[in-house]
Design a protein around this motif. Structure first.
Motif, short mmCIF file in Angstrom:
data_model
loop_
_atom_site.label_atom_id
_atom_site.label_comp_id
_atom_site.label_asym_id
_atom_site.label_seq_id
_atom_site.Cartn_x
_atom_site.Cartn_y
_atom_site.Cartn_z
N PHE A 6 -32.28 7.04 -84.58
CA PHE A 6 -30.64 6.67 -84.60
C PHE A 6 -30.43 7.94 -83.69
O PHE A 6 -30.96 9.10 -83.58
CB PHE A 6 -30.26 7.06 -86.07
N TYR B 242 -24.96 -4.80 -77.68
CA TYR B 242 -23.96 -4.18 -78.22
C TYR B 242 -23.32 -4.94 -79.68
O TYR B 242 -23.10 -6.07 -79.32
CB TYR B 242 -22.67 -4.23 -77.23
N VAL C 134 -21.22 0.34 -82.21
CA VAL C 134 -22.56 0.47 -82.45
C VAL C 134 -23.32 -0.42 -81.85
O VAL C 134 -22.78 -1.57 -81.33
CB VAL C 134 -22.88 -0.20 -84.08
N THR D 264 -27.65 -1.50 -80.14
CA THR D 264 -29.12 -1.40 -80.65
C THR D 264 -29.73 -1.15 -79.28
O THR D 264 -29.78 -2.11 -78.42
CB THR D 264 -29.61 -2.58 -81.43
N ASN D 265 -30.70 -0.35 -79.16
CA ASN D 265 -31.61 -0.25 -78.01
C ASN D 265 -32.71 -0.39 -78.72
O ASN D 265 -33.63 0.25 -79.39
CB ASN D 265 -31.61 1.23 -77.65
N ALA D 266 -33.48 -1.59 -78.09
CA ALA D 266 -34.77 -2.06 -78.31
C ALA D 266 -35.93 -1.55 -77.33
O ALA D 266 -35.71 -1.79 -76.33
CB ALA D 266 -34.65 -3.52 -78.21
N ASP E 24 -36.33 -0.55 -82.79
CA ASP E 24 -34.89 -0.36 -82.50
C ASP E 24 -34.73 0.95 -82.93
O ASP E 24 -35.02 1.71 -83.69
CB ASP E 24 -34.16 -1.48 -83.32
N ILE F 128 -30.89 2.77 -83.45
CA ILE F 128 -29.48 2.31 -83.47
C ILE F 128 -28.58 3.48 -83.04
O ILE F 128 -28.84 4.64 -83.19
CB ILE F 128 -29.15 2.19 -85.14
N GLU G 95 -24.78 5.17 -82.46
CA GLU G 95 -23.30 5.06 -82.87
C GLU G 95 -22.34 5.78 -82.29
O GLU G 95 -22.89 6.96 -82.15
CB GLU G 95 -23.28 5.35 -84.34
#
Length: 231
Positions: A48, A83, A122, A124-126, A138, A140, A142
């Motif tokens: 995160f 995104y 928010v 998500t970076n994979a 992943d 997350i 924010e």
């Protein structure tokens, strides 16, 4: 006779096995077992990343995270951002990399908050690899964009005659319109900005700006001056 072989890289390997019977005819069984290569495994020290920015303000500082190869075989990997709200506001330095056994690599996530209204965003970076056993993992991301502060500029009003009339002028750093009210004294405001007097005495005029979805209310500014009767 058993020979165990556990290669540590995904590439061709050769092995030479010599059986010496020393002239004695004996039946022998040779078993060759391979453990295979333990695949690369993605490890992350954070799942995160949180950022906070003020509307129309400066970008927040970057946040770093570390990727580790917890397995044996090296692997190439990449960071891919998807995104949930907004688009294009998050980026990674660097996007791709390669990790050998036990290696680590730091990456920095950066936020570009310009053009985003107040709210929570928010993404998500994979972190993914075609060969790592646990891909993708992943992170997350924010971003909270909070209301910005604003201030009012309300130039001083000099002393007036009771017969005078003037237009009130003030501005806010948000460029939102400023409202005026009589705080005390023999004065009236018409049309929102037109000031006139009903007698002599001390007058106070209050300038205010209530804010909107992106700006906090501004601290009010009060001008105080004296009004005298015309001779």
């Amino acid at each position: 006779m058993t020979e165990d072989y556990a290669p540590r890289a995904a590439e061709p390997h050769s092995a030479a096995i010599v059986i010496d019977g020393r002239g004695v005819p004996t039946n022998r069984v040779l078993r060759v077992a391979g453990a295979g290569i333990k695949p690369g495994e993605i490890g992350l020290n954070a799942v995160f990343l949180g950022f906070t920015a003020a509307f129309a303000g400066t970008n927040p500082a970057g946040a770093s995270y570390m990727i580790t190869n917890k397995g044996v075989a090296g692997f190439a990997y990449s960071n891919t951002v998807a995104y949930g709200q907004g688009a294009g506001w998050f980026s990674i330095q660097a996007v791709t990399g390669f990790l050998a056994e036990g290696a680590t690599q730091w990456h920095t996530g950066l936020v570009q908050a310009a053009g985003l209204n107040v709210g929570t965003y928010v993404a998500t970076n994979a972190v993914s690899s075609p060969t790592a056993i646990n891909s993708p993992i992943d992170i997350i991301v924010e971003l909270r964009v909070e209301k910005a502060a604003q201030i009012i500029s309300f130039p001083a009003i000099g002393d007036q005659l009771a017969t005078n009339a003037l237009e009130l002028i003030a501005s806010s750093t948000s460029d939102l319109p400023v409202s005026f009210a009589v705080g005390a004294g023999p004065a009236v405001i018409t049309g929102g900005v037109n000031l006139a007097f009903t007698g002599a005495g001390a007058v106070s005029i209050i300038a205010s700006q209530a804010g909107d979805t992106n700006y906090l209310a501004a601290p009010s500014v009060t001008n105080v001056f004296n009004v005298t009767r015309a001779s």
